[in-house]
Design a protein around this motif. Structure first.
Motif, PDB file in Angstrom:
ATOM      1  N   ASP A  26       0.853  -1.186   0.000  1.00 52.35           N
ATOM      2  CA  ASP A  26       0.000   0.000   0.000  1.00 52.35           C
ATOM      3  C   ASP A  26       0.895   1.245   0.000  1.00 52.35           C
ATOM      4  O   ASP A  26       1.453   1.639   1.022  1.00 52.35           O
ATOM      5  CB  ASP A  26      -0.888  -0.048   1.244  1.00 52.35           C
ATOM      6  CG  ASP A  26      -1.857   1.122   1.321  1.00 52.35           C
ATOM      7  OD1 ASP A  26      -1.606   2.160   0.680  1.00 52.35           O
ATOM      8  OD2 ASP A  26      -2.875   0.985   2.035  1.00 52.35           O
ATOM      9  N   SER A  28       0.235   4.386  -0.336  1.00 55.46           N
ATOM     10  CA  SER A  28      -0.206   5.522   0.488  1.00 55.46           C
ATOM     11  C   SER A  28       0.118   5.295   1.950  1.00 55.46           C
ATOM     12  O   SER A  28       0.476   6.230   2.666  1.00 55.46           O
ATOM     13  CB  SER A  28      -1.709   5.751   0.345  1.00 55.46           C
ATOM     14  OG  SER A  28      -2.065   5.738  -0.997  1.00 55.46           O
ATOM     15  N   ALA A  29      -0.021   4.051   2.405  1.00 57.24           N
ATOM     16  CA  ALA A  29       0.299   3.763   3.810  1.00 57.24           C
ATOM     17  C   ALA A  29       1.788   3.952   4.062  1.00 57.24           C
ATOM     18  O   ALA A  29       2.196   4.459   5.112  1.00 57.24           O
ATOM     19  CB  ALA A  29      -0.127   2.337   4.167  1.00 57.24           C
ATOM     20  N   VAL A  31       3.723   6.073   2.539  1.00 53.88           N
ATOM     21  CA  VAL A  31       3.941   7.522   2.603  1.00 53.88           C
ATOM     22  C   VAL A  31       3.412   8.095   3.917  1.00 53.88           C
ATOM     23  O   VAL A  31       4.060   8.926   4.556  1.00 53.88           O
ATOM     24  CB  VAL A  31       3.291   8.212   1.385  1.00 53.88           C
ATOM     25  CG1 VAL A  31       3.205   9.714   1.576  1.00 53.88           C
ATOM     26  CG2 VAL A  31       4.064   7.864   0.121  1.00 53.88           C
ATOM     27  N   ARG A  32       2.239   7.611   4.332  1.00 54.87           N
ATOM     28  CA  ARG A  32       1.697   8.100   5.619  1.00 54.87           C
ATOM     29  C   ARG A  32       2.641   7.757   6.771  1.00 54.87           C
ATOM     30  O   ARG A  32       2.872   8.572   7.665  1.00 54.87           O
ATOM     31  CB  ARG A  32       0.304   7.518   5.880  1.00 54.87           C
ATOM     32  CG  ARG A  32      -0.808   8.197   5.092  1.00 54.87           C
ATOM     33  CD  ARG A  32      -2.191   7.835   5.639  1.00 54.87           C
ATOM     34  NE  ARG A  32      -2.474   6.414   5.533  1.00 54.87           N
ATOM     35  CZ  ARG A  32      -3.029   5.832   4.451  1.00 54.87           C
ATOM     36  NH1 ARG A  32      -3.355   6.566   3.395  1.00 54.87           N
ATOM     37  NH2 ARG A  32      -3.251   4.539   4.425  1.00 54.87           N
ATOM     38  N   ASN A  33       3.180   6.549   6.756  1.00 55.81           N
ATOM     39  CA  ASN A  33       4.120   6.176   7.826  1.00 55.81           C
ATOM     40  C   ASN A  33       5.341   7.092   7.812  1.00 55.81           C
ATOM     41  O   ASN A  33       5.822   7.518   8.856  1.00 55.81           O
ATOM     42  CB  ASN A  33       4.544   4.712   7.679  1.00 55.81           C
ATOM     43  CG  ASN A  33       3.457   3.747   8.139  1.00 55.81           C
ATOM     44  OD1 ASN A  33       2.523   4.141   8.855  1.00 55.81           O
ATOM     45  ND2 ASN A  33       3.582   2.494   7.745  1.00 55.81           N
ATOM     46  N   TRP A  34       5.842   7.384   6.614  1.00 53.37           N
ATOM     47  CA  TRP A  34       7.015   8.278   6.527  1.00 53.37           C
ATOM     48  C   TRP A  34       6.673   9.651   7.113  1.00 53.37           C
ATOM     49  O   TRP A  34       7.438  10.231   7.866  1.00 53.37           O
ATOM     50  CB  TRP A  34       7.471   8.396   5.070  1.00 53.37           C
ATOM     51  CG  TRP A  34       8.739   9.192   4.927  1.00 53.37           C
ATOM     52  CD1 TRP A  34      10.013   8.764   5.181  1.00 53.37           C
ATOM     53  CD2 TRP A  34       8.860  10.561   4.520  1.00 53.37           C
ATOM     54  NE1 TRP A  34      10.917   9.770   4.950  1.00 53.37           N
ATOM     55  CE2 TRP A  34      10.242  10.892   4.547  1.00 53.37           C
ATOM     56  CE3 TRP A  34       7.939  11.540   4.134  1.00 53.37           C
ATOM     57  CZ2 TRP A  34      10.717  12.151   4.202  1.00 53.37           C
ATOM     58  CZ3 TRP A  34       8.421  12.807   3.794  1.00 53.37           C
ATOM     59  CH2 TRP A  34       9.792  13.094   3.827  1.00 53.37           C
ATOM     60  N   ARG A  35       5.493  10.145   6.775  1.00 52.49           N
ATOM     61  CA  ARG A  35       5.094  11.463   7.288  1.00 52.49           C
ATOM     62  C   ARG A  35       4.923  11.448   8.801  1.00 52.49           C
ATOM     63  O   ARG A  35       5.258  12.411   9.491  1.00 52.49           O
ATOM     64  CB  ARG A  35       3.787  11.911   6.625  1.00 52.49           C
ATOM     65  CG  ARG A  35       3.955  12.163   5.137  1.00 52.49           C
ATOM     66  CD  ARG A  35       2.949  13.224   4.623  1.00 52.49           C
ATOM     67  NE  ARG A  35       3.348  13.634   3.286  1.00 52.49           N
ATOM     68  CZ  ARG A  35       2.688  13.290   2.174  1.00 52.49           C
ATOM     69  NH1 ARG A  35       1.590  12.532   2.256  1.00 52.49           N
ATOM     70  NH2 ARG A  35       3.116  13.689   0.997  1.00 52.49           N
ATOM     71  N   ARG A  36       4.376  10.319   9.313  1.00 54.61           N
ATOM     72  CA  ARG A  36       4.202  10.220  10.776  1.00 54.61           C
ATOM     73  C   ARG A  36       5.536  10.222  11.484  1.00 54.61           C
ATOM     74  O   ARG A  36       5.715  10.865  12.510  1.00 54.61           O
ATOM     75  CB  ARG A  36       3.468   8.919  11.121  1.00 54.61           C
ATOM     76  CG  ARG A  36       2.000   9.061  10.989  1.00 54.61           C
ATOM     77  CD  ARG A  36       1.274   7.805  11.471  1.00 54.61           C
ATOM     78  NE  ARG A  36      -0.073   7.892  10.965  1.00 54.61           N
ATOM     79  CZ  ARG A  36      -0.559   7.157   9.977  1.00 54.61           C
ATOM     80  NH1 ARG A  36       0.181   6.210   9.430  1.00 54.61           N
ATOM     81  NH2 ARG A  36      -1.771   7.342   9.547  1.00 54.61           N
ATOM     82  N   ALA A  69       7.015  12.119  -1.741  1.00 49.54           N
ATOM     83  CA  ALA A  69       6.544  12.673  -0.464  1.00 49.54           C
ATOM     84  C   ALA A  69       7.515  13.711   0.091  1.00 49.54           C
ATOM     85  O   ALA A  69       7.203  14.384   1.070  1.00 49.54           O
ATOM     86  CB  ALA A  69       6.344  11.543   0.544  1.00 49.54           C
ATOM     87  N   GLU A 252       1.055   2.139  10.495  1.00 54.80           N
ATOM     88  CA  GLU A 252       0.033   1.217   9.988  1.00 54.80           C
ATOM     89  C   GLU A 252       0.641   0.199   9.028  1.00 54.80           C
ATOM     90  O   GLU A 252       1.714   0.430   8.467  1.00 54.80           O
ATOM     91  CB  GLU A 252      -1.095   2.002   9.310  1.00 54.80           C
ATOM     92  CG  GLU A 252      -0.612   2.894   8.180  1.00 54.80           C
ATOM     93  CD  GLU A 252      -1.744   3.709   7.564  1.00 54.80           C
ATOM     94  OE1 GLU A 252      -2.743   3.098   7.128  1.00 54.80           O
ATOM     95  OE2 GLU A 252      -1.626   4.949   7.502  1.00 54.80           O
ATOM     96  N   ASN A 394      -5.985   7.376   0.262  1.00 51.61           N
ATOM     97  CA  ASN A 394      -5.194   8.534   0.675  1.00 51.61           C
ATOM     98  C   ASN A 394      -5.728   9.180   1.937  1.00 51.61           C
ATOM     99  O   ASN A 394      -6.837   8.983   2.318  1.00 51.61           O
ATOM    100  CB  ASN A 394      -5.166   9.559  -0.443  1.00 51.61           C
ATOM    101  CG  ASN A 394      -4.112   9.150  -1.465  1.00 51.61           C
ATOM    102  OD1 ASN A 394      -2.925   9.096  -1.159  1.00 51.61           O
ATOM    103  ND2 ASN A 394      -4.562   8.815  -2.658  1.00 51.61           N
TER     104      ASN A 394
END
Ligand SMILES: *Cc1c(COP(=O)(O)O)cnc(C)c1O
Length: 394
Positions: A26, A28-29, A31-36, A69, A252, A394
């Motif tokens: 995934d 998007s997940a 990328v979200r983890n990187w941002r977190r 990202a 996640e 997203n």
């Protein structure tokens, strides 16, 4: 580049002849983890460890996703891996140009590759430094390198007794370095060792004024704001491994491993199942034979008979049609058996896909059941496991 998004695969029949194991990734997940992770250290740049083919998921895809990202610092183990990352991001508008660090030092034969792909070696010994300063620089040209120092792990790093020599080289301009790094041995386990490494790193860093610093891996990022320095190097958290990160870390799942039902049969009470006949059935049992085994990285230590001998570990199981179903008997090279007796008769059909780790079966739980860590579950995924990238949500 990306395949069409696939629905969460558990229990869904997949069209066509594709019955081989696959891991859905995934994007998007990721990328979200990187941002977190980045949000935990707002004063530092956040890099990404993409070594070992992006922890088994595909270094090129991972690097492209994280580059989009905003990630501009990538860490690999070997120059060949660095070349793959360079090629992957070359076509993107790479400004400022990404830094690709090669953690395992340098050998003379690799210098050309470093130059060609504009890779930054992480030098960890006087030998590394000699190879680099003698081999890589043309007159008037001092290409930049990173330095790794030993602070308590005894793995790779410049030793205390060489620090005077190295600091002098840097001060004189004979060695141009943009980054000083060291690696935490137990950021996820021992505050004491981590604290001592942190203090030592700061002492050493004072000898390299104006050089950027990097200490934190995934677990280090969560040790406190003082661990950010100028750059962090998370790996496993980006890929959905939590290890012993705090519950509110927000990490996640990224990778979902699924495999297909090839056959369903009912065996009688008293019959033996699988290699070694390690399981004797205590009841009539509906068995689903799945097309994946230890040859794909679904480790043999996850065999169902281990549940009896290691009650302290999670019971190995998969997720199928909304339920956890236990692994039955030993795992073969290409096959694994599931006890699906508790699902309604006729519910499980050939072609259905079961999830072996992912949103419904945490990868850290599977790793613990196998006596290992999420890193090894991911990097151990075999070449037969199809890497299917999806956009996710997203
Ligand atoms: C692998 C590695 C990392 C990333 O570690 P994670 O625990 O996966 O976050 C960072 N730095 C170095 C030197 C590494 O070898």
């Amino acid at each position: 580049m990306s395949e069409a998004a696939q629905p969460a695969a558990s229990g869904l029949r997949e069209a066509g002849p594709q019955r081989m194991p696959s891991v859905e990734i995934d994007r998007s997940a990721l990328v979200r983890n990187w941002r977190r992770v980045a949000a935990r250290q707002p004063n530092a740049r956040t890099g990404a460890a993409v070594k070992c083919d992006g922890y088994g998921l595909g270094a090129a895809e991972v690097a492209r996703a994280l580059h989009e990202a905003g990630c501009r610092d990538f860490f690999v183990a070997w120059p060949e891996e660095g070349g793959i990352v360079r090629q992957a991001i070359e076509a993107l508008s790479d400004t400022p140009e990404s830094r690709i660090y090669v953690l395992q030092g340098i050998e003379p034969d690799a210098i050309e590759l470093f130059r060609q792909e504009r890779l930054i070696p992480v030098l960890s010994s006087r030998d590394d430094i000699a190879i680099w300063t003698e081999g890589a620089s043309r007159p008037g040209d001092r290409p930049i390198a990173a330095l790794q120092v030993e602070t308590g792990m005894n793995r790779l790093g410049i030793d205390d007794q060489d620090l005077d020599f190295v600091a002098a080289l840097v001060a004189s301009g004979d060695l141009k370095t943009g980054l000083l790094l060291s690696h935490l041995a137990s950021a996820d386990e021992s505050r004491e060792q981590t604290g001592s490494q942190f203090r030592r790193f700061n002492e050493i860093a004072e000898r390299f004024p104006d050089v950027e610093r990097s200490l934190a891996n995934s677990a280090g990022v969560f040790c406190g704001p003082e661990f950010g320095f100028e750059l962090t190097r998370p790996g496993i958290a980006l890929y959905g491994g939590r290890g012993s990160l705090p519950d509110d870390c927000g990490i996640e799942p990224v990778a979902t491993l699924t495999a297909a039902v090839l056959q369903i049969r009912t065996a009688k009470a008293g019959e033996a199942v699988g290699y070694g006949g390690t399981v004797r059935l205590s009841r009539p049992t509906r068995i689903a034979t799945i097309g994946m085994g230890y040859g794909d990285g679904y480790r043999r230590a996850l065999s169902g008979d281990h549940a009896a001998t290691r009650p302290d570990l999670p019971t190995p199981s998969a997720f199928l049609h909304g339920h956890r179903v236990p692994i039955l008997g030993r795992i073969s090279m290409d096959l694994v058996l599931l006890d699906v007796s508790d699902l309604p008769e006729g519910r499980v059909q050939p072609g259905d896909r079961a999830e072996f780790f992912g949103p419904n079966v945490p990868i850290d739980e599977v790793a613990r059941a196998a006596g290992t860590i999420a890193y090894e579950m991911l990097t151990g995924l075999g070449p037969r496991v199809y890497r299917r990238w999806s956009q996710g949500t997203n």
